[in-house]
Design a protein around this motif. Structure first.
Motif, short mmCIF file in Angstrom:
data_model
loop_
_atom_site.label_atom_id
_atom_site.label_comp_id
_atom_site.label_asym_id
_atom_site.label_seq_id
_atom_site.Cartn_x
_atom_site.Cartn_y
_atom_site.Cartn_z
N ALA A 92 -21.86 119.28 -3.87
CA ALA A 92 -21.06 120.50 -3.88
C ALA A 92 -21.94 121.72 -3.61
O ALA A 92 -21.51 122.67 -2.94
N ALA A 93 -23.16 121.73 -4.13
CA ALA A 93 -24.07 122.84 -3.88
C ALA A 93 -24.45 122.89 -2.40
O ALA A 93 -24.53 123.98 -1.82
N VAL A 94 -24.67 121.74 -1.78
CA VAL A 94 -24.98 121.71 -0.35
C VAL A 94 -23.82 122.26 0.47
O VAL A 94 -24.01 123.08 1.38
N VAL A 95 -22.61 121.83 0.15
CA VAL A 95 -21.42 122.29 0.88
C VAL A 95 -21.21 123.79 0.67
O VAL A 95 -20.90 124.53 1.62
N THR A 96 -21.38 124.25 -0.57
CA THR A 96 -21.20 125.68 -0.85
C THR A 96 -22.23 126.53 -0.12
O THR A 96 -21.89 127.58 0.45
N LEU A 97 -23.48 126.08 -0.10
CA LEU A 97 -24.51 126.82 0.61
C LEU A 97 -24.23 126.86 2.11
O LEU A 97 -24.43 127.90 2.76
N LEU A 98 -23.76 125.75 2.67
CA LEU A 98 -23.39 125.72 4.08
C LEU A 98 -22.27 126.69 4.37
O LEU A 98 -22.31 127.43 5.38
N LEU A 99 -21.26 126.74 3.51
CA LEU A 99 -20.14 127.65 3.70
C LEU A 99 -20.60 129.11 3.63
O LEU A 99 -20.23 129.93 4.48
N ILE A 100 -21.43 129.43 2.64
CA ILE A 100 -21.93 130.80 2.50
C ILE A 100 -22.76 131.20 3.71
O ILE A 100 -22.64 132.31 4.25
N ALA A 101 -23.63 130.29 4.15
CA ALA A 101 -24.48 130.59 5.31
C ALA A 101 -23.65 130.79 6.57
O ALA A 101 -23.91 131.71 7.36
N LEU A 102 -22.63 129.96 6.76
CA LEU A 102 -21.77 130.10 7.93
C LEU A 102 -21.03 131.43 7.92
O LEU A 102 -20.98 132.14 8.95
N ILE A 103 -20.48 131.80 6.77
CA ILE A 103 -19.76 133.07 6.68
C ILE A 103 -20.69 134.24 6.95
O ILE A 103 -20.36 135.17 7.71
#
Length: 288
Positions: A258-269
């Motif tokens: 979940a931390a990996v997915v959240t970091l990917l989402l934040i970085a993409l945004i």
């Protein structure tokens, strides 16, 4: 007065069902994933709903995760540039075609979207794998001694993603070209401008919004892609999406995934919003 109040409430009432669906299918799952990233996990105790920054510290302090995220965004950037270099001229040629041929080639562009991403990626693997048709053909005629590396390489992943995401760039640029008045090109030609001058000084500035829109779509989809990197890259060449998959389903460390997915989402945004504002600001300064 009541009619005014009713007219004011009508848009909210009409959009309420879609808003509830968006809330239930997007916002709530994302919120639960972000919350899960702050939970603890152990091999024998499983998920422990206690607030901790252990997962985030592990990602920030381990070069393994940093390398995977760097590879993810490197592949996404190169894929985006490749779709721009190929898709923009293709969209321009498509726009200049006569109606019968334009419809046929537009169908050829959209057609691959009707085929599964997995099927298209497997097609590339069958063509360019070590025992694929292309490598065997080149070896048979003596042009190469060993198969060209394609599987488990960044080049293979980029080629597969470029093919999968090319229609999005072409359609975005083609939509921008539809708003371009062809008489502007004729006027520039009548004033003595060459074809390259017309392209760079007349056409390109007006389709920059379409290129920007297509780039945002392609970059986002390439950075979050799973099927193509999983098939072509395999376990040797992980990206953020395949890393999250392994954490969720192989090691069962859901909070770290979940931390990996959240970091990917934040970085993409952050990247998409930041680049969008930067490009629009420079575009406005140049063409004011």
């Amino acid at each position: 007065m009541s009619e005014t109040v009713a007219a004011t409430r009508t848009p909210y009432l009409l959009t309420a069902p879609a808003g509830l669906v968006f809330l239930g299918l997007v916002i709530i799952p994302i919120g639960m994933t972000i919350l899960l990233s702050f939970y603890d996990w152990g091999q024998y105790k499983g998920i422990v709903p206690e607030f901790t920054l252990k997962n985030w510290r592990e990602i920030a302090g381990d070069s393994y995760f940093l390398e995977i995220f760097a590879r993810t965004f490197r592949i996404a950037v190169i894929t985006t540039l490749a779709t721009i270099l190929i898709g923009v001229p293709e969209a321009y040629i498509l726009n200049r075609m006569a109606p019968p041929w334009r419809g046929i080639f537009l169908l050829a562009v959209i057609g691959p979207l009707l085929v599964s991403v997995v099927a298209r990626t497997l097609g590339w693997a069958l063509l360019f794998g070590s025992t694929g048709l292309v490598n065997q053909g080149l070896q048979a005629i003596g042009l190469i001694d060993e198969p060209l590396p394609f599987m488990f390489t960044e080049t293979g992943v980029i080629v597969a993603l470029t093919h999968v995401l090319m229609p999005f760039m072409i359609l975005a640029v083609w939509a921008a070209l539809q708003r371009l008045d062809p008489q502007v090109e004729n006027a520039a030609s009548s004033l003595g401008a060459g074809s390259m001058t017309i392209w760079f000084r007349v056409v390109l500035p007006q389709i920059v919004p379409g290129i920007l829109s297509g780039s945002v779509i392609v970059f986002s989809l390439a950075a979050s892609a799973f099927a193509s990197p999983a098939i072509i890259g395999g376990r040797r060449l992980k990206v953020a999406a395949t890393l999250a998959y392994d954490e969720f389903l192989n090691t069962l460390n859901w909070p770290l995934g979940a931390a990996v997915v959240t970091l990917l989402l934040i970085a993409l945004i952050a990247i998409v919003v930041g680049s969008n504002r930067l490009i629009e600001r420079r575009y406005a300064q140049v063409f004011e």
